[in-house]
Design a protein around this motif. Structure first.
Motif, PDB file in Angstrom:
ATOM      1  N   GLN A 181     -28.805 -17.344 -21.079  1.00 55.34           N
ATOM      2  CA  GLN A 181     -27.448 -17.322 -20.534  1.00 55.34           C
ATOM      3  C   GLN A 181     -26.379 -17.112 -21.601  1.00 55.34           C
ATOM      4  O   GLN A 181     -25.280 -16.636 -21.314  1.00 55.34           O
ATOM      5  CB  GLN A 181     -27.164 -18.600 -19.751  1.00 55.34           C
ATOM      6  N   GLY A 182     -26.702 -17.441 -22.850  1.00 52.16           N
ATOM      7  CA  GLY A 182     -25.735 -17.274 -23.927  1.00 52.16           C
ATOM      8  C   GLY A 182     -25.401 -15.828 -24.236  1.00 52.16           C
ATOM      9  O   GLY A 182     -24.431 -15.547 -24.949  1.00 52.16           O
ATOM     10  N   TYR A 183     -26.184 -14.890 -23.688  1.00 57.84           N
ATOM     11  CA  TYR A 183     -25.910 -13.474 -23.916  1.00 57.84           C
ATOM     12  C   TYR A 183     -24.884 -12.909 -22.943  1.00 57.84           C
ATOM     13  O   TYR A 183     -24.656 -11.703 -22.913  1.00 57.84           O
ATOM     14  CB  TYR A 183     -27.210 -12.665 -23.817  1.00 57.84           C
ATOM     15  N   ILE A 184     -24.230 -13.773 -22.165  1.00 58.74           N
ATOM     16  CA  ILE A 184     -23.257 -13.271 -21.213  1.00 58.74           C
ATOM     17  C   ILE A 184     -22.100 -12.557 -21.910  1.00 58.74           C
ATOM     18  O   ILE A 184     -21.560 -11.579 -21.383  1.00 58.74           O
ATOM     19  CB  ILE A 184     -22.732 -14.405 -20.291  1.00 58.74           C
ATOM     20  N   ASP A 185     -21.731 -12.990 -23.103  1.00 59.97           N
ATOM     21  CA  ASP A 185     -20.635 -12.324 -23.810  1.00 59.97           C
ATOM     22  C   ASP A 185     -21.009 -10.901 -24.203  1.00 59.97           C
ATOM     23  O   ASP A 185     -20.184  -9.984 -24.104  1.00 59.97           O
ATOM     24  CB  ASP A 185     -20.240 -13.127 -25.055  1.00 59.97           C
ATOM     25  N   GLN A 186     -22.242 -10.698 -24.661  1.00 51.15           N
ATOM     26  CA  GLN A 186     -22.709  -9.342 -24.964  1.00 51.15           C
ATOM     27  C   GLN A 186     -22.753  -8.488 -23.701  1.00 51.15           C
ATOM     28  O   GLN A 186     -22.443  -7.295 -23.732  1.00 51.15           O
ATOM     29  CB  GLN A 186     -24.090  -9.374 -25.624  1.00 51.15           C
ATOM     30  N   ALA A 187     -23.137  -9.097 -22.592  1.00 54.05           N
ATOM     31  CA  ALA A 187     -23.182  -8.361 -21.333  1.00 54.05           C
ATOM     32  C   ALA A 187     -21.786  -7.940 -20.895  1.00 54.05           C
ATOM     33  O   ALA A 187     -21.580  -6.811 -20.426  1.00 54.05           O
ATOM     34  CB  ALA A 187     -23.837  -9.225 -20.255  1.00 54.05           C
ATOM     35  N   ILE A 188     -20.829  -8.837 -21.052  1.00 57.48           N
ATOM     36  CA  ILE A 188     -19.437  -8.506 -20.708  1.00 57.48           C
ATOM     37  C   ILE A 188     -18.941  -7.354 -21.578  1.00 57.48           C
ATOM     38  O   ILE A 188     -18.319  -6.402 -21.091  1.00 57.48           O
ATOM     39  CB  ILE A 188     -18.547  -9.749 -20.866  1.00 57.48           C
ATOM     40  N   ALA A 189     -19.253  -7.415 -22.877  1.00 54.29           N
ATOM     41  CA  ALA A 189     -18.847  -6.341 -23.786  1.00 54.29           C
ATOM     42  C   ALA A 189     -19.504  -5.018 -23.424  1.00 54.29           C
ATOM     43  O   ALA A 189     -18.944  -3.941 -23.679  1.00 54.29           O
ATOM     44  CB  ALA A 189     -19.189  -6.725 -25.226  1.00 54.29           C
ATOM     45  N   SER A 201     -25.396 -22.491 -18.340  1.00 55.86           N
ATOM     46  CA  SER A 201     -24.739 -23.572 -19.079  1.00 55.86           C
ATOM     47  C   SER A 201     -23.365 -23.813 -18.470  1.00 55.86           C
ATOM     48  O   SER A 201     -22.856 -22.989 -17.700  1.00 55.86           O
ATOM     49  CB  SER A 201     -24.588 -23.195 -20.558  1.00 55.86           C
ATOM     50  N   GLU A 202     -22.758 -24.926 -18.818  1.00 55.10           N
ATOM     51  CA  GLU A 202     -21.447 -25.260 -18.249  1.00 55.10           C
ATOM     52  C   GLU A 202     -20.437 -24.143 -18.484  1.00 55.10           C
ATOM     53  O   GLU A 202     -19.674 -23.769 -17.584  1.00 55.10           O
ATOM     54  CB  GLU A 202     -20.959 -26.582 -18.852  1.00 55.10           C
ATOM     55  N   GLN A 203     -20.450 -23.585 -19.687  1.00 51.61           N
ATOM     56  CA  GLN A 203     -19.456 -22.570 -20.013  1.00 51.61           C
ATOM     57  C   GLN A 203     -19.740 -21.219 -19.369  1.00 51.61           C
ATOM     58  O   GLN A 203     -18.855 -20.349 -19.338  1.00 51.61           O
ATOM     59  CB  GLN A 203     -19.347 -22.396 -21.543  1.00 51.61           C
ATOM     60  N   THR A 204     -20.950 -21.023 -18.847  1.00 52.04           N
ATOM     61  CA  THR A 204     -21.272 -19.752 -18.216  1.00 52.04           C
ATOM     62  C   THR A 204     -20.356 -19.483 -17.029  1.00 52.04           C
ATOM     63  O   THR A 204     -19.926 -18.351 -16.800  1.00 52.04           O
ATOM     64  CB  THR A 204     -22.738 -19.740 -17.733  1.00 52.04           C
ATOM     65  N   PHE A 205     -20.053 -20.519 -16.279  1.00 52.70           N
ATOM     66  CA  PHE A 205     -19.172 -20.389 -15.116  1.00 52.70           C
ATOM     67  C   PHE A 205     -17.825 -19.817 -15.522  1.00 52.70           C
ATOM     68  O   PHE A 205     -17.315 -18.878 -14.901  1.00 52.70           O
ATOM     69  CB  PHE A 205     -19.003 -21.753 -14.448  1.00 52.70           C
ATOM     70  N   HIS A 206     -17.250 -20.374 -16.558  1.00 55.84           N
ATOM     71  CA  HIS A 206     -15.922 -19.926 -16.988  1.00 55.84           C
ATOM     72  C   HIS A 206     -15.960 -18.514 -17.558  1.00 55.84           C
ATOM     73  O   HIS A 206     -15.060 -17.703 -17.307  1.00 55.84           O
ATOM     74  CB  HIS A 206     -15.356 -20.904 -18.016  1.00 55.84           C
ATOM     75  N   SER A 207     -16.989 -18.202 -18.334  1.00 53.63           N
ATOM     76  CA  SER A 207     -17.102 -16.853 -18.900  1.00 53.63           C
ATOM     77  C   SER A 207     -17.176 -15.811 -17.793  1.00 53.63           C
ATOM     78  O   SER A 207     -16.520 -14.759 -17.865  1.00 53.63           O
ATOM     79  CB  SER A 207     -18.347 -16.752 -19.788  1.00 53.63           C
ATOM     80  N   ALA A 208     -17.970 -16.097 -16.763  1.00 56.43           N
ATOM     81  CA  ALA A 208     -18.104 -15.149 -15.659  1.00 56.43           C
ATOM     82  C   ALA A 208     -16.804 -15.016 -14.885  1.00 56.43           C
ATOM     83  O   ALA A 208     -16.320 -13.901 -14.640  1.00 56.43           O
ATOM     84  CB  ALA A 208     -19.227 -15.591 -14.734  1.00 56.43           C
ATOM     85  N   GLN A 209     -16.209 -16.137 -14.504  1.00 52.22           N
ATOM     86  CA  GLN A 209     -14.995 -16.093 -13.698  1.00 52.22           C
ATOM     87  C   GLN A 209     -13.840 -15.433 -14.433  1.00 52.22           C
ATOM     88  O   GLN A 209     -13.137 -14.578 -13.879  1.00 52.22           O
ATOM     89  CB  GLN A 209     -14.606 -17.510 -13.282  1.00 52.22           C
ATOM     90  N   GLU A 210     -13.632 -15.821 -15.677  1.00 54.96           N
ATOM     91  CA  GLU A 210     -12.449 -15.344 -16.394  1.00 54.96           C
ATOM     92  C   GLU A 210     -12.589 -13.918 -16.883  1.00 54.96           C
ATOM     93  O   GLU A 210     -11.597 -13.266 -17.231  1.00 54.96           O
ATOM     94  CB  GLU A 210     -12.136 -16.294 -17.550  1.00 54.96           C
ATOM     95  N   ASN A 211     -13.817 -13.402 -16.898  1.00 55.65           N
ATOM     96  CA  ASN A 211     -14.027 -12.016 -17.306  1.00 55.65           C
ATOM     97  C   ASN A 211     -14.357 -11.104 -16.132  1.00 55.65           C
ATOM     98  O   ASN A 211     -14.613  -9.911 -16.324  1.00 55.65           O
ATOM     99  CB  ASN A 211     -15.146 -11.937 -18.347  1.00 55.65           C
ATOM    100  N   GLY A 212     -14.332 -11.659 -14.920  1.00 54.34           N
ATOM    101  CA  GLY A 212     -14.485 -10.844 -13.735  1.00 54.34           C
ATOM    102  C   GLY A 212     -15.853 -10.234 -13.546  1.00 54.34           C
ATOM    103  O   GLY A 212     -15.977  -9.104 -13.061  1.00 54.34           O
TER     104      GLY A 212
END
Length: 252
Positions: A181-189, A201-212
Protein backbone atom coordinates in the motif's frame (compact mmCIF):
# COMPACT_ATOMS: atom_id res chain seq x y z
CA UNK A 1 9.98 -39.54 -11.30
CA UNK A 2 12.33 -38.17 -8.64
CA UNK A 3 15.01 -35.52 -8.92
CA UNK A 4 17.69 -34.31 -6.55
CA UNK A 5 16.63 -31.57 -4.15
CA UNK A 6 19.77 -29.66 -5.11
CA UNK A 7 18.74 -29.60 -8.79
CA UNK A 8 15.28 -28.29 -7.91
CA UNK A 9 16.68 -25.52 -5.72
CA UNK A 10 19.28 -24.50 -8.30
CA UNK A 11 16.64 -24.22 -11.00
CA UNK A 12 14.26 -22.20 -8.82
CA UNK A 13 17.10 -19.85 -7.80
CA UNK A 14 18.14 -19.44 -11.43
CA UNK A 15 14.65 -18.95 -12.81
CA UNK A 16 13.79 -16.28 -10.23
CA UNK A 17 17.27 -14.73 -10.37
CA UNK A 18 17.03 -14.74 -6.59
CA UNK A 19 20.65 -13.78 -5.87
CA UNK A 20 20.30 -10.33 -7.43
CA UNK A 21 17.53 -9.10 -5.11
CA UNK A 22 18.17 -7.66 -1.66
CA UNK A 23 15.43 -8.91 0.63
CA UNK A 24 14.25 -9.04 4.22
CA UNK A 25 14.80 -12.80 4.47
CA UNK A 26 16.88 -15.54 2.84
CA UNK A 27 15.47 -16.73 -0.47
CA UNK A 28 15.78 -20.34 -1.57
CA UNK A 29 16.22 -23.44 0.57
CA UNK A 30 15.48 -22.45 4.19
CA UNK A 31 15.11 -25.92 5.71
CA UNK A 32 16.72 -29.00 4.14
CA UNK A 33 14.80 -32.28 4.07
CA UNK A 34 15.13 -35.51 2.10
CA UNK A 35 17.56 -35.45 -0.84
CA UNK A 36 15.09 -36.64 -3.50
CA UNK A 37 11.92 -34.87 -4.63
CA UNK A 38 8.81 -36.36 -6.20
CA UNK A 39 6.02 -34.12 -4.94
CA UNK A 40 5.83 -30.37 -4.25
CA UNK A 41 3.15 -28.74 -2.15
CA UNK A 42 2.89 -24.96 -2.51
CA UNK A 43 1.13 -22.36 -0.38
CA UNK A 44 1.36 -18.72 0.60
CA UNK A 45 2.77 -18.88 4.14
CA UNK A 46 4.69 -21.64 5.94
CA UNK A 47 2.23 -21.81 8.82
CA UNK A 48 1.91 -24.93 10.96
CA UNK A 49 -1.44 -25.65 9.28
CA UNK A 50 0.19 -25.63 5.83
CA UNK A 51 3.11 -27.76 7.04
CA UNK A 52 0.71 -30.35 8.46
CA UNK A 53 -1.29 -30.33 5.22
CA UNK A 54 1.90 -30.84 3.20
CA UNK A 55 2.90 -33.75 5.44
CA UNK A 56 -0.56 -35.27 5.00
CA UNK A 57 -0.14 -34.89 1.22
CA UNK A 58 3.23 -36.72 1.43
CA UNK A 59 5.16 -33.79 -0.02
CA UNK A 60 8.94 -33.76 -0.25
CA UNK A 61 9.16 -29.97 -0.64
CA UNK A 62 6.98 -27.19 0.73
CA UNK A 63 7.23 -24.14 -1.57
CA UNK A 64 6.02 -20.83 -0.14
CA UNK A 65 6.09 -17.07 -0.59
CA UNK A 66 6.35 -16.26 3.13
CA UNK A 67 9.01 -18.36 4.80
CA UNK A 68 11.15 -17.81 7.89
CA UNK A 69 14.18 -15.97 9.30
CA UNK A 70 13.06 -12.38 8.69
CA UNK A 71 15.39 -9.51 9.51
CA UNK A 72 14.87 -8.29 13.05
CA UNK A 73 12.98 -11.33 14.33
CA UNK A 74 14.03 -13.16 17.48
CA UNK A 75 16.55 -15.85 16.51
CA UNK A 76 15.59 -18.19 19.36
CA UNK A 77 13.92 -21.45 18.32
CA UNK A 78 11.03 -21.38 20.78
CA UNK A 79 7.25 -21.42 20.76
CA UNK A 80 5.62 -21.20 17.34
CA UNK A 81 8.95 -21.27 15.51
CA UNK A 82 10.03 -24.42 17.36
CA UNK A 83 6.78 -26.18 16.53
CA UNK A 84 7.01 -25.32 12.84
CA UNK A 85 10.66 -26.31 12.47
CA UNK A 86 10.15 -29.48 14.50
CA UNK A 87 7.35 -30.55 12.16
CA UNK A 88 9.51 -29.91 9.09
CA UNK A 89 12.59 -31.67 10.47
CA UNK A 90 10.77 -34.64 12.01
CA UNK A 91 9.15 -35.32 8.65
CA UNK A 92 12.23 -34.66 6.49
CA UNK A 93 10.25 -31.98 4.62
CA UNK A 94 12.23 -29.26 2.83
CA UNK A 95 11.09 -25.63 2.96
CA UNK A 96 11.74 -23.56 -0.16
CA UNK A 97 10.74 -19.86 0.11
CA UNK A 98 10.89 -16.88 -2.25
CA UNK A 99 9.73 -13.43 -1.19
CA UNK A 100 10.61 -10.40 -3.38
CA UNK A 101 11.98 -12.54 -6.25
CA UNK A 102 8.50 -14.03 -6.53
CA UNK A 103 6.81 -10.63 -6.37
CA UNK A 104 8.76 -9.15 -9.28
CA UNK A 105 9.22 -12.06 -11.70
CA UNK A 106 7.85 -11.19 -15.17
CA UNK A 107 6.23 -14.58 -15.75
CA UNK A 108 5.28 -16.23 -12.45
CA UNK A 109 5.47 -13.17 -10.19
CA UNK A 110 2.61 -12.29 -7.85
CA UNK A 111 1.97 -9.00 -9.60
CA UNK A 112 1.79 -10.32 -13.16
CA UNK A 113 -0.22 -13.33 -12.06
CA UNK A 114 -2.74 -11.12 -10.25
CA UNK A 115 -3.06 -9.02 -13.39
CA UNK A 116 -3.87 -12.14 -15.39
CA UNK A 117 -6.54 -13.12 -12.86
CA UNK A 118 -8.17 -9.68 -12.95
CA UNK A 119 -7.87 -9.02 -16.68
CA UNK A 120 -5.44 -6.10 -16.41
CA UNK A 121 -3.07 -5.56 -19.33
CA UNK A 122 0.43 -4.97 -17.97
CA UNK A 123 2.10 -1.87 -19.40
CA UNK A 124 5.23 -1.68 -17.27
CA UNK A 125 6.74 -1.04 -13.86
CA UNK A 126 5.08 1.31 -11.43
CA UNK A 127 8.32 3.29 -11.08
CA UNK A 128 10.59 2.47 -14.06
CA UNK A 129 14.29 2.38 -13.25
CA UNK A 130 13.85 1.92 -9.49
CA UNK A 131 14.79 -1.69 -8.64
CA UNK A 132 13.22 -1.39 -5.18
CA UNK A 133 9.72 -0.84 -6.61
CA UNK A 134 7.90 -4.10 -7.15
CA UNK A 135 4.51 -2.82 -8.37
CA UNK A 136 3.17 -2.58 -11.91
CA UNK A 137 0.91 -0.31 -13.95
CA UNK A 138 -1.55 -1.30 -16.64
CA UNK A 139 -5.02 -0.83 -18.03
CA UNK A 140 -8.39 -2.50 -18.34
CA UNK A 141 -9.64 -3.37 -21.82
CA UNK A 142 -12.76 -1.29 -21.19
CA UNK A 143 -13.34 1.45 -18.58
CA UNK A 144 -15.63 0.60 -15.66
CA UNK A 145 -16.84 2.17 -12.46
CA UNK A 146 -14.56 1.68 -9.47
CA UNK A 147 -17.44 -0.03 -7.64
CA UNK A 148 -17.90 -2.46 -10.54
CA UNK A 149 -14.20 -3.25 -10.58
CA UNK A 150 -14.32 -3.87 -6.82
CA UNK A 151 -17.13 -6.38 -7.38
CA UNK A 152 -15.03 -8.03 -10.08
CA UNK A 153 -12.11 -8.31 -7.63
CA UNK A 154 -14.42 -9.89 -5.05
CA UNK A 155 -15.72 -12.44 -7.56
CA UNK A 156 -12.21 -13.42 -8.67
CA UNK A 157 -10.49 -13.49 -5.28
CA UNK A 158 -13.43 -14.69 -3.20
CA UNK A 159 -12.97 -11.94 -0.63
CA UNK A 160 -14.81 -8.65 -0.16
CA UNK A 161 -12.28 -5.86 -0.72
CA UNK A 162 -12.05 -2.48 0.95
CA UNK A 163 -12.90 0.23 -1.59
CA UNK A 164 -12.04 3.91 -1.27
CA UNK A 165 -13.90 5.41 -4.19
CA UNK A 166 -12.45 8.19 -6.30
CA UNK A 167 -13.10 8.83 -9.99
CA UNK A 168 -16.31 7.27 -11.26
CA UNK A 169 -14.55 5.67 -14.22
CA UNK A 170 -11.44 3.50 -13.93
CA UNK A 171 -9.20 2.36 -16.75
CA UNK A 172 -5.57 2.92 -15.77
CA UNK A 173 -4.55 0.87 -12.72
CA UNK A 174 -1.46 0.54 -10.55
CA UNK A 175 -1.03 -2.39 -8.18
CA UNK A 176 1.32 -4.09 -5.77
CA UNK A 177 0.29 -7.30 -4.04
CA UNK A 178 0.56 -8.01 -0.32
CA UNK A 179 1.74 -5.15 1.87
CA UNK A 180 2.37 -2.79 -1.03
CA UNK A 181 0.00 0.00 0.00
CA UNK A 182 2.95 2.34 0.50
CA UNK A 183 3.40 2.52 -3.28
CA UNK A 184 0.25 4.59 -3.64
CA UNK A 185 2.34 7.75 -4.07
CA UNK A 186 4.22 6.22 -7.02
CA UNK A 187 0.89 5.14 -8.48
CA UNK A 188 -0.50 8.66 -8.16
CA UNK A 189 2.61 10.04 -9.88
CA UNK A 190 2.08 7.50 -12.69
CA UNK A 191 -1.38 8.94 -13.33
CA UNK A 192 -3.54 5.94 -12.41
CA UNK A 193 -7.27 6.05 -11.75
CA UNK A 194 -7.08 3.29 -9.16
CA UNK A 195 -4.40 1.69 -7.02
CA UNK A 196 -4.82 -1.85 -5.71
CA UNK A 197 -2.86 -3.60 -2.98
CA UNK A 198 -3.35 -6.31 -0.42
CA UNK A 199 -3.42 -4.20 2.71
CA UNK A 200 -4.26 -0.61 3.69
CA UNK A 201 -2.66 1.79 6.18
CA UNK A 202 -4.33 4.68 7.97
CA UNK A 203 -2.73 7.22 5.67
CA UNK A 204 -3.79 5.35 2.53
CA UNK A 205 -7.31 6.74 2.91
CA UNK A 206 -6.11 10.32 2.90
CA UNK A 207 -3.66 9.82 0.02
CA UNK A 208 -6.42 8.37 -2.14
CA UNK A 209 -9.07 10.93 -1.25
CA UNK A 210 -6.89 14.01 -1.47
CA UNK A 211 -5.31 12.96 -4.76
CA UNK A 212 -8.56 11.92 -6.40
CA UNK A 213 -7.79 8.24 -7.03
CA UNK A 214 -9.68 5.10 -6.08
CA UNK A 215 -8.04 2.50 -3.84
CA UNK A 216 -8.75 -1.18 -3.25
CA UNK A 217 -7.28 -3.33 -0.48
CA UNK A 218 -8.05 -6.87 -1.62
CA UNK A 219 -6.21 -8.85 1.08
CA UNK A 220 -2.53 -9.68 1.57
CA UNK A 221 -3.09 -13.42 1.37
CA UNK A 222 -5.72 -13.22 -1.37
CA UNK A 223 -3.52 -11.19 -3.73
CA UNK A 224 -0.48 -13.41 -3.25
CA UNK A 225 -1.92 -16.86 -3.93
CA UNK A 226 -1.08 -16.98 -7.62
CA UNK A 227 2.68 -16.51 -7.93
CA UNK A 228 3.62 -19.51 -5.83
CA UNK A 229 1.11 -21.65 -7.74
CA UNK A 230 2.64 -20.58 -11.05
CA UNK A 231 6.17 -21.26 -9.78
CA UNK A 232 5.13 -24.69 -8.51
CA UNK A 233 3.57 -25.47 -11.88
CA UNK A 234 6.74 -24.35 -13.66
CA UNK A 235 8.97 -26.58 -11.53
CA UNK A 236 6.58 -29.51 -11.88
CA UNK A 237 6.64 -29.22 -15.68
CA UNK A 238 10.40 -28.71 -15.76
CA UNK A 239 11.15 -31.87 -13.78
CA UNK A 240 8.01 -34.00 -14.33
CA UNK A 241 7.04 -33.75 -10.66
CA UNK A 242 3.70 -33.73 -8.87
CA UNK A 243 2.51 -30.34 -7.63
CA UNK A 244 -0.41 -29.50 -5.35
CA UNK A 245 -1.37 -26.00 -4.18
CA UNK A 246 -2.98 -25.90 -0.74
CA UNK A 247 -4.78 -22.73 0.30
CA UNK A 248 -4.94 -22.24 4.06
CA UNK A 249 -7.54 -19.44 4.40
CA UNK A 250 -6.40 -16.13 5.87
CA UNK A 251 -8.77 -13.13 6.07
CA UNK A 252 -5.91 -10.59 6.23
Amino acid sequence: MAIALRALVEEADRYLNAARIQDYCPNGLQVEGRPQVRRIVSGVTASLALIEAAIEAEADVLLVHHGYFWKGEDACITGMKQRRLKALLNNDLSLLAYHLPLDVHPEVGNNVQLAAQLGIEVEGELEPGNPRTVGLVGALAEPMLASDFARHVQEVLGREPLLIDGPRTVRRIGWCTGGGQGYIDQAIAAGVDLFLSGEASEQTFHSAQENGVSFIAAGHHATERYGVQALGDYLARRFALEHLFIDCPNPI
